[in-house]
Scaffold this motif. Sequence first.
Motif, PDB file in Angstrom:
ATOM      1  N   GLU A  47       0.835  -1.213   0.000  1.00 29.29           N
ATOM      2  CA  GLU A  47       0.000   0.000   0.000  1.00 29.29           C
ATOM      3  C   GLU A  47       0.866   1.258   0.000  1.00 29.29           C
ATOM      4  OE1 GLU A  47      -3.376   0.430  -0.215  1.00 29.29           O
ATOM      5  OE2 GLU A  47      -3.538  -1.720  -0.563  1.00 29.29           O
ATOM      6  N   ILE A  48       1.914   1.255   0.819  1.00 28.98           N
ATOM      7  CA  ILE A  48       2.803   2.424   0.872  1.00 28.98           C
ATOM      8  C   ILE A  48       3.555   2.565  -0.440  1.00 28.98           C
ATOM      9  CG2 ILE A  48       4.758   3.501   2.051  1.00 28.98           C
ATOM     10  CD1 ILE A  48       3.844   1.974   4.609  1.00 28.98           C
ATOM     11  N   PHE A  49       4.058   1.447  -0.983  1.00 30.68           N
ATOM     12  CA  PHE A  49       4.808   1.480  -2.239  1.00 30.68           C
ATOM     13  C   PHE A  49       3.934   2.026  -3.375  1.00 30.68           C
ATOM     14  CE2 PHE A  49       6.364  -0.399  -6.192  1.00 30.68           C
ATOM     15  CZ  PHE A  49       7.712  -0.075  -6.136  1.00 30.68           C
ATOM     16  N   ARG A  50       2.712   1.513  -3.492  1.00 28.26           N
ATOM     17  CA  ARG A  50       1.818   1.934  -4.581  1.00 28.26           C
ATOM     18  C   ARG A  50       1.443   3.407  -4.487  1.00 28.26           C
ATOM     19  NH1 ARG A  50      -3.068   0.459  -5.103  1.00 28.26           N
ATOM     20  NH2 ARG A  50      -3.431  -0.301  -3.023  1.00 28.26           N
ATOM     21  N   ASN A  51       1.304   3.907  -3.264  1.00 32.48           N
ATOM     22  CA  ASN A  51       0.854   5.288  -3.077  1.00 32.48           C
ATOM     23  C   ASN A  51       1.996   6.275  -2.847  1.00 32.48           C
ATOM     24  OD1 ASN A  51      -2.101   4.881  -3.129  1.00 32.48           O
ATOM     25  ND2 ASN A  51      -1.661   3.559  -1.384  1.00 32.48           N
ATOM     26  N   LYS A  52       3.215   5.779  -2.772  1.00 32.37           N
ATOM     27  CA  LYS A  52       4.423   6.573  -2.475  1.00 32.37           C
ATOM     28  C   LYS A  52       4.432   7.073  -1.037  1.00 32.37           C
ATOM     29  CE  LYS A  52       5.838   5.963  -6.593  1.00 32.37           C
ATOM     30  NZ  LYS A  52       6.201   4.578  -6.766  1.00 32.37           N
ATOM     31  N   SER A  53       3.303   7.481  -0.519  1.00 36.56           N
ATOM     32  CA  SER A  53       3.133   7.795   0.894  1.00 36.56           C
ATOM     33  C   SER A  53       1.643   7.671   1.189  1.00 36.56           C
ATOM     34  CB  SER A  53       3.641   9.196   1.232  1.00 36.56           C
ATOM     35  OG  SER A  53       2.752  10.182   0.744  1.00 36.56           O
ATOM     36  N   THR A  54       1.357   7.364   2.443  1.00 38.65           N
ATOM     37  CA  THR A  54      -0.035   7.197   2.833  1.00 38.65           C
ATOM     38  C   THR A  54      -0.128   7.358   4.339  1.00 38.65           C
ATOM     39  OG1 THR A  54      -1.983   5.786   2.553  1.00 38.65           O
ATOM     40  CG2 THR A  54       0.095   4.663   3.055  1.00 38.65           C
ATOM     41  N   VAL A 106      13.236  -4.392   0.101  1.00 40.56           N
ATOM     42  CA  VAL A 106      12.549  -5.591   0.612  1.00 40.56           C
ATOM     43  C   VAL A 106      11.246  -5.806  -0.149  1.00 40.56           C
ATOM     44  CG1 VAL A 106      11.279  -6.511   2.612  1.00 40.56           C
ATOM     45  CG2 VAL A 106      13.595  -5.615   2.899  1.00 40.56           C
ATOM     46  N   TYR A 107      10.455  -4.744  -0.303  1.00 35.78           N
ATOM     47  CA  TYR A 107       9.171  -4.909  -0.983  1.00 35.78           C
ATOM     48  C   TYR A 107       9.360  -5.351  -2.435  1.00 35.78           C
ATOM     49  CZ  TYR A 107       4.880  -4.373  -3.361  1.00 35.78           C
ATOM     50  OH  TYR A 107       3.799  -4.658  -4.150  1.00 35.78           O
ATOM     51  N   THR A 108      10.283  -4.732  -3.158  1.00 33.31           N
ATOM     52  CA  THR A 108      10.464  -5.108  -4.568  1.00 33.31           C
ATOM     53  C   THR A 108      10.977  -6.548  -4.693  1.00 33.31           C
ATOM     54  OG1 THR A 108      12.614  -3.994  -4.633  1.00 33.31           O
ATOM     55  CG2 THR A 108      10.721  -2.766  -5.468  1.00 33.31           C
ATOM     56  N   SER A 109      11.780  -6.991  -3.737  1.00 35.99           N
ATOM     57  CA  SER A 109      12.254  -8.380  -3.738  1.00 35.99           C
ATOM     58  C   SER A 109      11.082  -9.340  -3.539  1.00 35.99           C
ATOM     59  CB  SER A 109      13.293  -8.574  -2.633  1.00 35.99           C
ATOM     60  OG  SER A 109      13.611  -9.935  -2.484  1.00 35.99           O
ATOM     61  N   ILE A 110      10.221  -9.042  -2.577  1.00 35.99           N
ATOM     62  CA  ILE A 110       9.053  -9.894  -2.327  1.00 35.99           C
ATOM     63  C   ILE A 110       8.112  -9.859  -3.524  1.00 35.99           C
ATOM     64  CG2 ILE A 110       6.961 -10.141  -0.918  1.00 35.99           C
ATOM     65  CD1 ILE A 110       8.689  -9.104   1.473  1.00 35.99           C
ATOM     66  N   ALA A 111       7.862  -8.677  -4.069  1.00 40.81           N
ATOM     67  CA  ALA A 111       6.959  -8.545  -5.221  1.00 40.81           C
ATOM     68  C   ALA A 111       7.482  -9.350  -6.406  1.00 40.81           C
ATOM     69  CB  ALA A 111       6.782  -7.075  -5.595  1.00 40.81           C
ATOM     70  N   LYS A 112       8.794  -9.337  -6.607  1.00 40.10           N
ATOM     71  CA  LYS A 112       9.392 -10.101  -7.706  1.00 40.10           C
ATOM     72  C   LYS A 112       9.188 -11.601  -7.485  1.00 40.10           C
ATOM     73  CE  LYS A 112      11.760 -10.081 -11.495  1.00 40.10           C
ATOM     74  NZ  LYS A 112      11.067  -9.683 -12.726  1.00 40.10           N
ATOM     75  N   LYS A 113       9.346 -12.066  -6.251  1.00 47.66           N
ATOM     76  CA  LYS A 113       9.131 -13.480  -5.952  1.00 47.66           C
ATOM     77  C   LYS A 113       7.670 -13.867  -6.197  1.00 47.66           C
ATOM     78  CE  LYS A 113      12.868 -14.140  -2.690  1.00 47.66           C
ATOM     79  NZ  LYS A 113      13.257 -14.491  -1.331  1.00 47.66           N
ATOM     80  N   ILE A 114       6.753 -12.997  -5.813  1.00 54.22           N
ATOM     81  CA  ILE A 114       5.333 -13.269  -6.035  1.00 54.22           C
ATOM     82  C   ILE A 114       5.046 -13.307  -7.540  1.00 54.22           C
ATOM     83  CG2 ILE A 114       2.992 -12.350  -5.754  1.00 54.22           C
ATOM     84  CD1 ILE A 114       3.951 -11.320  -2.965  1.00 54.22           C
ATOM     85  N   GLU A 115       5.600 -12.341  -8.286  1.00 51.04           N
ATOM     86  CA  GLU A 115       5.428 -12.335  -9.745  1.00 51.04           C
ATOM     87  C   GLU A 115       5.985 -13.612 -10.365  1.00 51.04           C
ATOM     88  OE1 GLU A 115       7.054  -8.798 -11.516  1.00 51.04           O
ATOM     89  OE2 GLU A 115       5.873  -7.505 -10.193  1.00 51.04           O
ATOM     90  N   ASN A 116       7.136 -14.061  -9.898  1.00 50.33           N
ATOM     91  CA  ASN A 116       7.732 -15.296 -10.420  1.00 50.33           C
ATOM     92  C   ASN A 116       6.861 -16.512 -10.103  1.00 50.33           C
ATOM     93  OD1 ASN A 116       9.931 -13.978 -11.541  1.00 50.33           O
ATOM     94  ND2 ASN A 116      11.231 -14.302  -9.752  1.00 50.33           N
ATOM     95  N   THR A 117       6.312 -16.551  -8.895  1.00 52.90           N
ATOM     96  CA  THR A 117       5.427 -17.653  -8.515  1.00 52.90           C
ATOM     97  C   THR A 117       4.203 -17.679  -9.416  1.00 52.90           C
ATOM     98  OG1 THR A 117       6.170 -17.579  -6.212  1.00 52.90           O
ATOM     99  CG2 THR A 117       4.037 -18.621  -6.630  1.00 52.90           C
ATOM    100  N   ILE A 118       3.608 -16.533  -9.647  1.00 56.40           N
ATOM    101  CA  ILE A 118       2.444 -16.454 -10.529  1.00 56.40           C
ATOM    102  C   ILE A 118       2.840 -16.841 -11.953  1.00 56.40           C
ATOM    103  CG2 ILE A 118       0.743 -14.887 -11.580  1.00 56.40           C
ATOM    104  CD1 ILE A 118       0.807 -13.344  -8.862  1.00 56.40           C
ATOM    105  N   GLY A 119       3.971 -16.365 -12.412  1.00 56.14           N
ATOM    106  CA  GLY A 119       4.455 -16.715 -13.747  1.00 56.14           C
ATOM    107  C   GLY A 119       4.640 -18.219 -13.915  1.00 56.14           C
ATOM    108  N   GLN A 120       5.184 -18.864 -12.893  1.00 56.37           N
ATOM    109  CA  GLN A 120       5.366 -20.315 -12.945  1.00 56.37           C
ATOM    110  C   GLN A 120       4.029 -21.042 -12.985  1.00 56.37           C
ATOM    111  OE1 GLN A 120       7.854 -21.193  -9.575  1.00 56.37           O
ATOM    112  NE2 GLN A 120       9.626 -20.166 -10.452  1.00 56.37           N
TER     113      GLN A 120
END
Length: 150
Positions: A47-54, A106-120
């Motif tokens: 939520e913070i990443f998507r909104n830049k600040s919240t 940390v967030y971009t690392s987790i997001a990349k892992k989630i994207e890879n899981t979905i891609g697989q």
Amino acid sequence: MPRSLFQTGGNVEAIRAFNRFYTQKMGFTSQVLSDGYCLTEVRILSEIFRNKSTTAVAISQDAAIDAGYLSRMIKRLERKGLIKRKPMKSDARVRELTLTEDGVRVYTSIAKKIENTIGQMLAVLTAEEQRRLLDAMDEIQRLLKTPNAM
């Protein structure tokens, strides 16, 4: 008028079984793909990443997270150096939440892992199966967004 649990028969258990299947399939039951962060923490970072600040109030409303639980999670993420709080310029009583450099990493690392899981998961499906999956997901969202669904 909403149906009671007794009127839904096995439907409740079927939905719970699907939720267990999906969260396990995505790796959410194992501290989000072994990064050590629970799903709620990842949602806050997202939520913070998507909104830049919240603000905590905005996250609580948008992500439907209990305010007390959210406060504890924010404090934990702040102690880990992933987010910082500062008074908003428009209202010093309200704290603006932003990600630190470590938080973004940390967030971009987790997001990349989630994207890879979905891609697989998608890679083993044909184009037609992917379309059917996405259509089914759209239908679930459409049905549950109707005013009488909840």
